[in-house]
Design a protein around this motif. Sequence first.
Motif, PDB file in Angstrom:
ATOM      1  N   VAL A  53      10.131  13.121  -1.171  1.00 55.31           N
ATOM      2  CA  VAL A  53      10.399  11.715  -1.477  1.00 55.31           C
ATOM      3  C   VAL A  53       9.232  10.873  -0.951  1.00 55.31           C
ATOM      4  O   VAL A  53       8.887  10.952   0.226  1.00 55.31           O
ATOM      5  CB  VAL A  53      11.732  11.266  -0.830  1.00 55.31           C
ATOM      6  CG1 VAL A  53      12.008   9.805  -1.135  1.00 55.31           C
ATOM      7  CG2 VAL A  53      12.878  12.160  -1.313  1.00 55.31           C
ATOM      8  N   ILE A  54       8.648  10.078  -1.851  1.00 52.89           N
ATOM      9  CA  ILE A  54       7.522   9.214  -1.487  1.00 52.89           C
ATOM     10  C   ILE A  54       8.040   7.787  -1.327  1.00 52.89           C
ATOM     11  O   ILE A  54       8.604   7.218  -2.262  1.00 52.89           O
ATOM     12  CB  ILE A  54       6.415   9.240  -2.561  1.00 52.89           C
ATOM     13  CG1 ILE A  54       5.895  10.669  -2.735  1.00 52.89           C
ATOM     14  CG2 ILE A  54       5.283   8.275  -2.212  1.00 52.89           C
ATOM     15  CD1 ILE A  54       4.920  10.832  -3.884  1.00 52.89           C
ATOM     16  N   SER A  55       7.853   7.220  -0.147  1.00 49.27           N
ATOM     17  CA  SER A  55       8.312   5.849   0.112  1.00 49.27           C
ATOM     18  C   SER A  55       7.174   4.830   0.048  1.00 49.27           C
ATOM     19  O   SER A  55       7.431   3.632  -0.054  1.00 49.27           O
ATOM     20  CB  SER A  55       8.998   5.760   1.476  1.00 49.27           C
ATOM     21  OG  SER A  55       8.129   6.192   2.501  1.00 49.27           O
ATOM     22  N   LYS A  56       5.920   5.313   0.107  1.00 52.24           N
ATOM     23  CA  LYS A  56       4.787   4.391   0.034  1.00 52.24           C
ATOM     24  C   LYS A  56       3.541   5.144  -0.422  1.00 52.24           C
ATOM     25  O   LYS A  56       3.329   6.285  -0.037  1.00 52.24           O
ATOM     26  CB  LYS A  56       4.536   3.744   1.396  1.00 52.24           C
ATOM     27  CG  LYS A  56       3.375   2.770   1.427  1.00 52.24           C
ATOM     28  CD  LYS A  56       3.264   2.008   2.735  1.00 52.24           C
ATOM     29  CE  LYS A  56       2.983   2.906   3.885  1.00 52.24           C
ATOM     30  NZ  LYS A  56       2.821   2.212   5.162  1.00 52.24           N
ATOM     31  N   ILE A  57       2.728   4.467  -1.229  1.00 47.68           N
ATOM     32  CA  ILE A  57       1.416   4.975  -1.610  1.00 47.68           C
ATOM     33  C   ILE A  57       0.392   3.983  -1.077  1.00 47.68           C
ATOM     34  O   ILE A  57       0.444   2.787  -1.400  1.00 47.68           O
ATOM     35  CB  ILE A  57       1.264   5.117  -3.141  1.00 47.68           C
ATOM     36  CG1 ILE A  57       2.300   6.106  -3.685  1.00 47.68           C
ATOM     37  CG2 ILE A  57      -0.160   5.545  -3.500  1.00 47.68           C
ATOM     38  CD1 ILE A  57       2.348   6.174  -5.205  1.00 47.68           C
ATOM     39  N   ARG A  58      -0.517   4.473  -0.276  1.00 50.38           N
ATOM     40  CA  ARG A  58      -1.581   3.634   0.286  1.00 50.38           C
ATOM     41  C   ARG A  58      -2.901   4.041  -0.346  1.00 50.38           C
ATOM     42  O   ARG A  58      -3.262   5.215  -0.350  1.00 50.38           O
ATOM     43  CB  ARG A  58      -1.642   3.814   1.798  1.00 50.38           C
ATOM     44  CG  ARG A  58      -2.785   3.070   2.466  1.00 50.38           C
ATOM     45  CD  ARG A  58      -2.684   3.123   3.954  1.00 50.38           C
ATOM     46  NE  ARG A  58      -1.687   2.114   4.340  1.00 50.38           N
ATOM     47  CZ  ARG A  58      -1.273   1.911   5.581  1.00 50.38           C
ATOM     48  NH1 ARG A  58      -1.735   2.640   6.576  1.00 50.38           N
ATOM     49  NH2 ARG A  58      -0.385   0.964   5.843  1.00 50.38           N
ATOM     50  N   VAL A  59      -3.616   3.058  -0.879  1.00 46.82           N
ATOM     51  CA  VAL A  59      -4.961   3.297  -1.397  1.00 46.82           C
ATOM     52  C   VAL A  59      -5.918   2.964  -0.266  1.00 46.82           C
ATOM     53  O   VAL A  59      -5.965   1.827   0.210  1.00 46.82           O
ATOM     54  CB  VAL A  59      -5.253   2.427  -2.641  1.00 46.82           C
ATOM     55  CG1 VAL A  59      -6.670   2.676  -3.137  1.00 46.82           C
ATOM     56  CG2 VAL A  59      -4.238   2.707  -3.744  1.00 46.82           C
ATOM     57  N   LYS A  60      -6.687   3.961   0.167  1.00 48.18           N
ATOM     58  CA  LYS A  60      -7.559   3.786   1.329  1.00 48.18           C
ATOM     59  C   LYS A  60      -9.023   3.596   0.950  1.00 48.18           C
ATOM     60  O   LYS A  60      -9.791   3.069   1.752  1.00 48.18           O
ATOM     61  CB  LYS A  60      -7.415   4.972   2.272  1.00 48.18           C
ATOM     62  CG  LYS A  60      -5.990   5.068   2.851  1.00 48.18           C
ATOM     63  CD  LYS A  60      -5.880   6.103   3.909  1.00 48.18           C
ATOM     64  CE  LYS A  60      -6.396   5.517   5.192  1.00 48.18           C
ATOM     65  NZ  LYS A  60      -6.129   6.366   6.349  1.00 48.18           N
ATOM     66  N   LEU A  61      -9.404   4.058  -0.240  1.00 44.39           N
ATOM     67  CA  LEU A  61     -10.800   3.953  -0.655  1.00 44.39           C
ATOM     68  C   LEU A  61     -10.876   4.060  -2.165  1.00 44.39           C
ATOM     69  O   LEU A  61     -10.159   4.862  -2.771  1.00 44.39           O
ATOM     70  CB  LEU A  61     -11.614   5.080  -0.004  1.00 44.39           C
ATOM     71  CG  LEU A  61     -13.120   5.103  -0.254  1.00 44.39           C
ATOM     72  CD1 LEU A  61     -13.786   3.877   0.394  1.00 44.39           C
ATOM     73  CD2 LEU A  61     -13.725   6.388   0.295  1.00 44.39           C
ATOM     74  N   PHE A  62     -11.749   3.262  -2.772  1.00 44.52           N
ATOM     75  CA  PHE A  62     -11.972   3.342  -4.211  1.00 44.52           C
ATOM     76  C   PHE A  62     -13.327   2.726  -4.554  1.00 44.52           C
ATOM     77  O   PHE A  62     -13.893   1.980  -3.761  1.00 44.52           O
ATOM     78  CB  PHE A  62     -10.838   2.662  -4.997  1.00 44.52           C
ATOM     79  CG  PHE A  62     -10.667   1.196  -4.728  1.00 44.52           C
ATOM     80  CD1 PHE A  62     -11.403   0.232  -5.419  1.00 44.52           C
ATOM     81  CD2 PHE A  62      -9.747   0.761  -3.779  1.00 44.52           C
ATOM     82  CE1 PHE A  62     -11.222  -1.126  -5.177  1.00 44.52           C
ATOM     83  CE2 PHE A  62      -9.554  -0.584  -3.530  1.00 44.52           C
ATOM     84  CZ  PHE A  62     -10.293  -1.533  -4.228  1.00 44.52           C
ATOM     85  N   PRO A  63     -13.859   3.036  -5.741  1.00 43.60           N
ATOM     86  CA  PRO A  63     -15.157   2.473  -6.135  1.00 43.60           C
ATOM     87  C   PRO A  63     -15.009   0.996  -6.514  1.00 43.60           C
ATOM     88  O   PRO A  63     -14.164   0.644  -7.332  1.00 43.60           O
ATOM     89  CB  PRO A  63     -15.565   3.325  -7.335  1.00 43.60           C
ATOM     90  CG  PRO A  63     -14.277   3.851  -7.893  1.00 43.60           C
ATOM     91  CD  PRO A  63     -13.335   3.978  -6.722  1.00 43.60           C
ATOM     92  N   ASN A  64     -15.837   0.158  -5.927  1.00 43.08           N
ATOM     93  CA  ASN A  64     -15.769  -1.279  -6.214  1.00 43.08           C
ATOM     94  C   ASN A  64     -16.412  -1.656  -7.539  1.00 43.08           C
ATOM     95  O   ASN A  64     -16.153  -2.731  -8.067  1.00 43.08           O
ATOM     96  CB  ASN A  64     -16.428  -2.074  -5.086  1.00 43.08           C
ATOM     97  CG  ASN A  64     -15.561  -2.104  -3.847  1.00 43.08           C
ATOM     98  OD1 ASN A  64     -14.380  -2.412  -3.917  1.00 43.08           O
ATOM     99  ND2 ASN A  64     -16.139  -1.756  -2.709  1.00 43.08           N
ATOM    100  N   THR A  65     -17.275  -0.771  -8.057  1.00 41.40           N
ATOM    101  CA  THR A  65     -17.933  -1.050  -9.334  1.00 41.40           C
ATOM    102  C   THR A  65     -17.742   0.118 -10.284  1.00 41.40           C
ATOM    103  O   THR A  65     -17.425   1.237  -9.871  1.00 41.40           O
ATOM    104  CB  THR A  65     -19.449  -1.298  -9.140  1.00 41.40           C
ATOM    105  OG1 THR A  65     -20.045  -0.117  -8.592  1.00 41.40           O
ATOM    106  CG2 THR A  65     -19.704  -2.500  -8.240  1.00 41.40           C
TER     107      THR A  65
END
Length: 182
Positions: A53-65
Motif C-alpha cells: 500500500v502506497i500512502s505517498k509518492i515523493r518526487v526528489k529529483l527531475f530534469p528542469n529542462t
Amino acid sequence: MKKFIFKSVLLLIVSTSLLSCSSDDSEPTEPLVCPTGYNGIDCTTQITPTRIVISKIRVKLFPNTNGGNNWDIGSAPDIFVRLGIGDGSASTVVLFTSDYIADAVSDGTNFFDFTPNTPIELLFPTQQHAIILGDYDSTSSNEFMGGLVFNPYNSTGGFPTTITVNNSSIPLRFELTVSYVF
C-alpha cells in the motif's frame, strides 16, 4: 551392604544428571512467534506480501529542462506523477494519476509530495510497475519528463517503509512511502 552402595551410587548419578540440566537444553514449550512478514524455524524467511500500500509518492529529483529547453514557455514545469502495473508502455494499467504541482523546480535538495486521497494498493507486488513524471499542459498535450520501471517487492530486501525508485544515469528519483499486507 553391596546393594546399599550400588543404590547410593545410582542415586548419585541420577541426581547429578538431573541437576546438570538447564532450561537452555530443554525444548521450548511455546511456539516461536516471528515478526510480521517472516516465518521459518529461525524467523528469517520473508513472506511475500499480498499487497503493498502506497500512502505517498515523493518526487526528489527531475530534469528542469527538456534537452536544454524549458518544459513550459516562461515558467517551470507543472509536474504530475502516474503509477501503473506494467513496463510503462501503452499496455500499462494505470493505477494512479496525481494532480499537478505548478512551476516546480528541482535542485536536488527539495522535494514534491503527492498524497493520494485513497492509498494506492499494489495487488501484484512481485510484478513490474512503472512510475512516470509528466509536465501538465492545459493548452496542449502533456509532456513525458521521464519514467522508471521497478519491482516493488524484493524477497531479500526486508520490508522498508520507503522504497526509492531511481536510475543513476538520469536525473529522476522517486520515494514511495509504503506498508505491507500479508
